[in-house]
Design an enzyme around this catalytic site. Structure first.
Site, short mmCIF file in Angstrom:
data_model
loop_
_atom_site.label_atom_id
_atom_site.label_comp_id
_atom_site.label_asym_id
_atom_site.label_seq_id
_atom_site.Cartn_x
_atom_site.Cartn_y
_atom_site.Cartn_z
N GLY A 114 18.93 -9.74 -55.43
CA GLY A 114 19.76 -10.86 -55.35
C GLY A 114 20.85 -10.79 -56.18
O GLY A 114 21.57 -11.88 -56.38
N ALA A 121 19.23 -3.74 -49.15
CA ALA A 121 19.70 -2.62 -48.29
C ALA A 121 18.90 -1.62 -48.81
O ALA A 121 18.21 -0.65 -47.93
CB ALA A 121 21.32 -2.34 -48.38
N ALA A 122 18.69 -1.21 -50.23
CA ALA A 122 18.02 -0.07 -50.60
C ALA A 122 16.65 -0.05 -50.42
O ALA A 122 15.88 1.06 -50.06
CB ALA A 122 18.37 0.07 -52.39
N ASP A 164 26.37 -2.67 -46.51
CA ASP A 164 25.46 -2.17 -47.55
C ASP A 164 24.48 -0.96 -47.29
O ASP A 164 24.05 -0.24 -47.86
CB ASP A 164 24.54 -3.45 -47.99
CG ASP A 164 25.33 -4.61 -48.60
OD1 ASP A 164 26.69 -4.59 -48.59
OD2 ASP A 164 24.43 -5.29 -49.50
N1 LIG Z 1 11.97 -4.37 -55.77
C1 LIG Z 1 11.70 -5.06 -54.36
N2 LIG Z 1 10.47 -5.07 -53.88
C2 LIG Z 1 10.42 -5.76 -52.84
N3 LIG Z 1 11.43 -6.54 -52.05
C3 LIG Z 1 12.66 -6.50 -52.66
C4 LIG Z 1 12.80 -5.57 -53.77
N4 LIG Z 1 14.42 -5.72 -54.17
C5 LIG Z 1 14.89 -6.48 -53.21
N5 LIG Z 1 13.79 -6.91 -52.19
C6 LIG Z 1 14.11 -7.79 -51.21
O1 LIG Z 1 15.30 -8.30 -51.13
C7 LIG Z 1 15.64 -9.37 -51.33
C8 LIG Z 1 17.06 -9.84 -52.03
O2 LIG Z 1 18.11 -9.62 -51.05
P1 LIG Z 1 19.53 -10.22 -51.26
O3 LIG Z 1 20.29 -9.61 -49.98
O4 LIG Z 1 19.34 -11.53 -51.48
O5 LIG Z 1 20.08 -9.53 -52.64
P2 LIG Z 1 20.77 -8.18 -53.00
O6 LIG Z 1 20.49 -7.06 -51.65
O7 LIG Z 1 20.13 -7.86 -54.18
O8 LIG Z 1 22.22 -8.56 -53.20
P3 LIG Z 1 23.54 -8.46 -52.23
O9 LIG Z 1 23.11 -8.43 -50.77
O10 LIG Z 1 24.47 -9.47 -52.77
O11 LIG Z 1 24.08 -7.07 -52.55
C9 LIG Z 1 14.49 -9.91 -52.01
O12 LIG Z 1 14.32 -11.39 -51.72
C10 LIG Z 1 13.31 -9.31 -51.54
O13 LIG Z 1 12.89 -9.56 -49.94
C1 LIG Z 2 28.16 -10.81 -48.45
C2 LIG Z 2 27.96 -9.38 -47.79
O1 LIG Z 2 29.41 -8.99 -47.18
C3 LIG Z 2 27.58 -8.38 -48.81
C4 LIG Z 2 26.21 -8.61 -49.49
O2 LIG Z 2 25.91 -7.32 -50.19
C5 LIG Z 2 26.95 -9.74 -46.76
C6 LIG Z 2 26.91 -8.37 -45.73
O3 LIG Z 2 27.76 -7.73 -45.66
O4 LIG Z 2 26.08 -8.45 -44.77
MG LIG Z 3 21.41 -7.95 -49.80
#
Ligand SMILES: Nc1ncnc2c1ncn2[C@@H]1O[C@H](COP(=O)(O)OP(=O)(O)OP(=O)(O)O)[C@@H](O)[C@H]1O
Ligand SMILES: C[C@@](O)(CCO)CC(=O)[O-]
Ligand SMILES: [Mg+2]
Length: 328
Positions: A114, A121-122, A164
């Site tokens: 987060g 995405a990864a 992403d």
């Molecule tokens: N190591 C992990 N193991 C399991 N689930 C994970 C892991 N890392 C991320 N996730 C999943 O992704 C969610 C976080 O996604 P979120 O889109 O909120 O943040 P982000 O992808 O890190 O940031 P952003 O989308 O802003 O780049 C977690 O709540 C979980 O569901």
């Molecule tokens: C905030 C945002 O633009 C990027 C999150 O990493 C959401 C999306 O593109 O889906």
């Molecule tokens: Mg994300």
């Protein structure tokens, strides 16, 4: 057993606005999520996600929606934790036609959750890749990216871009505008990341920008102006003009801040990077808390950030040339 990894990313330009059809340029970085998948013959899904909380936990539950996870942590945490992996397995079942396929899934990740580095995405890209291969199906990166996008879109309630997931699946720097996704030639950028130890909820932050945009014409104009920054940024990238890229990143941060997705600690880190002489600095990803990205070929920004109260970690990030990697 199969094992796949996929990289996280930073946004050089264009997060949030990309959800509304403006272009964006994310760039994959060498921080990865690794997902191992082993088929089970009872149709159940067992997820072992050590990085989800300090202690880590294992969730085991059935193929049906009403079966309860076997885990002793608050329900909301379980839901937040499992929805991306659940969605990924749903895509795997759909694409392979094996509706009853069950898996043991183990996730290990170097990407903070987060924090704007695309952990979701990864994890989704690596999970879909590993689990489809476990069933004998190997997807092309474009198909993998599309399936992963469907998952992000579902979790973010229809408000997601392909940026992403495409970036994580293919690696490198990419340009995404609506459903047009392509790789970009980018100069070797001196990327520095500052992390405040916190996180933002992507779905909630996206919803906030959406309602501002509906309420105020000037907020909609701000989203369009971010698109203009991205187009200028593409020229600067093509010219290898790091100073101009930095100036545009600064501007992009100001507009994201106006849209309400920055935070005190993100702003503090952005200013610390600028004070240290970075070419530019901005928040990356959904915002609310998490990471900033700055450009600085010297050590100054990393050092400056490491002495900044509120910055928990500062590190340099290398561009990940390769997206998904098939390790086993
Ligand atoms: N190591 C992990 N193991 C399991 N689930 C994970 C892991 N890392 C991320 N996730 C999943 O992704 C969610 C976080 O996604 P979120 O889109 O909120 O943040 P982000 O992808 O890190 O940031 P952003 O989308 O802003 O780049 C977690 O709540 C979980 O569901
Ligand atoms: C905030 C945002 O633009 C990027 C999150 O990493 C959401 C999306 O593109 O889906
Ligand atoms: Mg994300």
């Amino acid at each position: 057993m199969t094992l796949s990894s996929a990289p996280g990313k930073v946004y050089l330009f264009g997060e949030h606005a990309v959800v509304y059809g403006e272009p964006a340029v994310p760039c994959a970085i060498e921080r990865r999520a690794r997902v191992e998948a082993t088929q089970r013959d009872d149709g159940r899904l067992r997820v072992n996600a050590e990085d989800l909380s300090l202690d880590g936990f294992t969730v085991e539950y059935g193929a049906t929606a009403d079966s309860r996870p076997d885990v002793d942590v608050p329900e909301s945490l379980v839901t937040a934790a499992t929805q991306y992996v659940d969605g990924a397995i749903e895509q795997v079942r759909a694409v392979t036609g094996e509706d009853d396929a069950g898996f043991d899934v183990t996730i290990e990740s170097d990407i903070p959750l987060g924090a704007g580095l695309g952990s979701s995405a990864a994890v989704v890209v690596a999970a879909i890749d590993a689990a489809t291969r476990e069933l004998g199906v190997t997807l092309e990166p474009e198909e993998l990216a599309e399936r992963a996008y469907q998952t992000e879109s579902q979790v973010q309630e229809g408000q997601a871009s392909r940026a992403d997931t495409f970036c994580s699946a293919t690696g490198g720097a990419v340009r995404v505008e609506g459903d047009d996704c392509r790789s970009l030639e980018a100069p070797d950028l001196p990327i520095v990341i500052g992390f405040d130890g916190g996180a933002g909820d992507t779905g909630r932050l996206v919803a906030g920008v959406r309602s501002l945009r509906e309420e105020y014409d000037f907020a909609a104009d701000t989203v369009e102006a971010i698109g203009d920054i991205v187009r200028n940024g593409e020229d600067a990238l093509a010219d290898g003009d790091v100073e101009e890229i930095g100036r545009l990143m600064d501007f992009n941060h100001g507009l994201l801040s106006a849209l309400g997705v920055s935070s005190r600690s993100l702003d503090t880190m952005v200013w610390a990077a600028r004070d240290a002489g970075a070419h530019g600095a901005k928040l990356t990803g959904a915002g609310g808390g998490g990471c900033i990205v700055a450009l600085d070929p010297t050590e100054e920004t990393e050092t400056g950030l490491s002495f900044t109260p509120g910055c928990e970690d500062a590190f340099r990030a290398e561009l990940a040339e390769t997206g998904v990697k098939r390790l086993e």
